[in-house]
Motif scaffolding. Structure first.
Motif, PDB file in Angstrom:
ATOM      1  N   THR A   1      43.651 103.761  90.657  1.00  0.00           N
ATOM      2  CA  THR A   1      44.172 105.112  90.861  1.00  0.00           C
ATOM      3  C   THR A   1      45.075 105.593  89.739  1.00  0.00           C
ATOM      4  O   THR A   1      45.507 106.737  89.760  1.00  0.00           O
ATOM      5  N   GLY A   2      45.353 104.721  88.753  1.00  0.00           N
ATOM      6  CA  GLY A   2      46.024 105.201  87.558  1.00  0.00           C
ATOM      7  C   GLY A   2      45.110 106.119  86.748  1.00  0.00           C
ATOM      8  O   GLY A   2      45.584 106.877  85.918  1.00  0.00           O
ATOM      9  N   CYS A   3      43.805 106.025  86.994  1.00  0.00           N
ATOM     10  CA  CYS A   3      42.831 106.851  86.264  1.00  0.00           C
ATOM     11  C   CYS A   3      41.978 107.699  87.203  1.00  0.00           C
ATOM     12  O   CYS A   3      41.801 108.887  86.997  1.00  0.00           O
TER      13      CYS A   3
ATOM     14  N   GLY B   1      45.294 100.075  93.409  1.00  0.00           N
ATOM     15  CA  GLY B   1      46.341 100.475  92.477  1.00  0.00           C
ATOM     16  C   GLY B   1      45.876 100.376  91.034  1.00  0.00           C
ATOM     17  O   GLY B   1      46.324 101.125  90.168  1.00  0.00           O
ATOM     18  N   ASP B   2      44.965  99.456  90.773  1.00  0.00           N
ATOM     19  CA  ASP B   2      44.411  99.315  89.423  1.00  0.00           C
ATOM     20  C   ASP B   2      43.411 100.421  89.092  1.00  0.00           C
ATOM     21  O   ASP B   2      43.036 100.579  87.938  1.00  0.00           O
TER      22      ASP B   2
ATOM     23  N   GLN C   1      41.269 109.758  90.315  1.00  0.00           N
ATOM     24  CA  GLN C   1      42.124 110.472  91.260  1.00  0.00           C
ATOM     25  C   GLN C   1      41.670 110.238  92.695  1.00  0.00           C
ATOM     26  O   GLN C   1      40.503 110.394  93.030  1.00  0.00           O
ATOM     27  N   ILE C   2      42.641 109.892  93.522  1.00  0.00           N
ATOM     28  CA  ILE C   2      42.360 109.478  94.891  1.00  0.00           C
ATOM     29  C   ILE C   2      41.797 110.636  95.743  1.00  0.00           C
ATOM     30  O   ILE C   2      41.079 110.427  96.704  1.00  0.00           O
TER      31      ILE C   2
END
Lengths: 419, 122
Positions: free
Chosen positions: B59-61, B56-57, B63-64
């Motif tokens: 995937t804010g940047c 989660g830390d 892209q999954i």
């Protein structure tokens, strides 16, 4: 279907196999209602639906059908983005199991655990997540209220207000004056007003180079101040007059009908006036009775409110400790909250809270700066662990790389929010 | 890209090329110096479930789905490459303020957990 013993047993077995470990039985799948579809709410809804794999019924209540991000809306003002670039639909969330309801939440009954909607419906919840963003404090700026927002836009909730401010900027006469009334702490996006000043200056430099910008600020200093002031001197020398608290910037009143701004007793005739008033938690948090003063105090471990363990508040509306009110923060908090809520409802594993934030700002073409920090949950608050900030005097290559990184971040966070 | 054996020199070179190839950009750093990660750290078996949460830390940047749009993809990285990259940020051998900060607060076990999670993503 005829109910015989065989089908009954089969149904019962299937139900018990899929039943959540904690909230088993009473009313089928546990229900989560999320109010507000921005960086906090959309992320929380998406993660709970995705990670629970259908075990939790997730409803997202959001009035707008297209969500315009506040972050990067300044880049639209500066001409670096088209308006459509910052708009996002909820179609992917709906396609991935989130029940998206386009309505306003107008009340919360914490005793019966229901949310009432403007359209008349009521939604029951086991866990309620409020991520309503901000509203403005009444009477915060003398002479301004919401009825004046067409004459003097806030443009601090992205959408039509942002388009209006851009149109007013474009319509300024040659050599005109753009005024901003900046907000007191704490408020959404600490560098936001100053990135906006930069983007307005960028637009004016290219389209109306003799225009001026005046900023009345109730604060003596602001986020990334040295970086912005260096950038303003480099790119927009002589265009921006920032009047901080030490020079009377807090003593301000506006007259929307006369288009004037009076700062420290001196009246200024202006052509555009961007009033960004003092802020408070979005109204639904107050209606739910989970606010204390302007914001909603929360527990750092899971973002549950101090007032009610079944009601969580994310993002700008929360009072959590050291994190700035930003989209990145809300997205980070949402993932911690989603993990905790899913654990509480289904018995899934709950991991310790970790938070982070980074805020990028654009000063001029390819001149990006950033500030960021990591955070942990303590019994008292979300507490800062470590951080960094861009340095003044960085090379053009570093600044360009920072800007390009911000573009990547925008794609990343919006994918993380909306799928 | 598979790393055939844990011969350190081969490993370092492999990682450098893997990074350049995965990032999909010619401007990606290729000269990271000879930063070495101990075999003890490389041997840690990561908990992918914990890694999914910790991600989660990221995937804010990042892209999954592996899209590269100004920030490199980390999806599908070979686990050892991932550990090497994160350890090089953690030890501040590699420049980048955000990544040094993010990696700096992760334990070796947490880095292994992230590596285990991202490796299995397609």
């Amino acid at each position: 279907m005829k109910l015989n013993r065989r089908t009954f047993m089969g149904t019962a077995a299937a139900a018990s196999m899929s039943a959540p470990a904690v909230y088993a039985g009473a009313h089928g799948r546990p229900r989560v209602v999320v109010v507000g579809g921005g960086a906090g709410g959309a992320t929380a809804a998406r993660y709970i639906a995705k990670d629970s794999k259908g075990e939790i019924d997730v409803t997202l209540v959001e009035p707008t059908r297209t969500y315009y991000t506040c972050f990067f809306s300044n880049l639209y003002l500066g001409g670096f983005k088209d308006f459509v670039d910052i708009g996002h639909s909820y179609g992917n969330l709906a396609a991935n199991g989130v029940n998206v309801v386009h309505d306003w939440a107008v009340g919360v009954d914490r005793d019966t655990k229901t949310v009432s909607l403007a359209g008349g419906a009521n939604l029951s919840y086991d866990k309620l997540i409020l991520s309503p963003g901000i509203d403005f404090v009444d009477g915060a700026v003398n002479g301004w209220d919401l009825s004046a927002q067409n004459s003097m836009p806030h443009a601090y909730k992205a959408g039509s207000q942002t388009e209006l401010l851009k149109a007013q900027l474009a319509a300024m006469p040659a050599g005109g004056v753009f005024a901003m009334v900046a907000p007191p702490n704490p408020y959404r996006c600490p560098p936001g007003p100053y990135e906006r000043v930069s983007m307005v200056a960028h637009y004016l430099k290219n389209n109306n180079p003799t225009a001026k910008i005046i900023v009345a600020d109730p604060k003596p200093k602001f986020s990334k101040m040295a970086l912005f002031q260096e950038g303003w001197a480099n790119h927009y020398d002589g265009m921006i007059d920032w009047v901080g608290a030490d020079f009377g910037g807090a003593d301000v009143s506006v007259d929307p009908s006369a288009m004037s701004v009076t700062i420290d007793g001196e009246e200024n005739k202006v052509h555009v006036c961007n009033v960004i008033p003092a802020m408070k938690a979005g109204r639904i948090a107050e209606l739910a009775g989970v606010t204390d003063g302007k914001w909603a105090p929360v527990n750092a471990a899971d973002m549950s409110t101090k007032a009610d363990a079944n009601v969580y508040v994310l993002g700008d509306a929360s009072q959590q400790g050291d994190m700035p009110k930003s989209g990145f923060s809300a997205n980070s908090q949402a993932k911690v909250c989603a993990n905790a809520v899913r654990g509480a409802l289904t018995g899934s594993k709950v991991f310790p809270a970790k938070f982070s934030n980074t805020c990028w700002s654009l000063i001029s073409t390819n001149d990006g700066v950033k500030v960021g920090a990591t955070y942990q949950a303590t019994p008292e608050k979300i507490a800062k662990v470590d951080g960094f900030i861009s340095a003044t005097g960085e090379s053009a290559d570093v600044r360009q790389a920072t800007y390009e990184e911000s573009e990547g971040w925008y794609s990343g966070i919006t994918s993380d929010m909306f799928g | 890209m598979r790393i055939p054996e844990l011969n350190k020199r081969v490993f370092i070179i492999s990682v450098v090329f893997a990074h350049a190839a995965i990032a999909g950009t010619e401007t990606s750093e290729v000269d990271e110096g000879e930063f070495e990660v101990s075999e003890e750290i490389l041997a840690i078996v990561g908990d992918a479930e914990y890694g999914e949460y910790l991600a989660g830390d990221c995937t804010g940047c990042h892209q999954i789905d592996g899209s590269y749009d100004g920030i490199p993809s980390i999806t599908g990285w070979e686990s050892e490459s991932f550990v090497w990259a994160m350890q090089s940020y953690k030890q501040k051998e590699r420049e980048h303020p955000v990544m040094q900060m993010m990696a700096g607060r992760l334990s070796d076990e947490e880095i292994a957990a992230l590596a285990a999670y991202f490796e299995k993503l397609e």
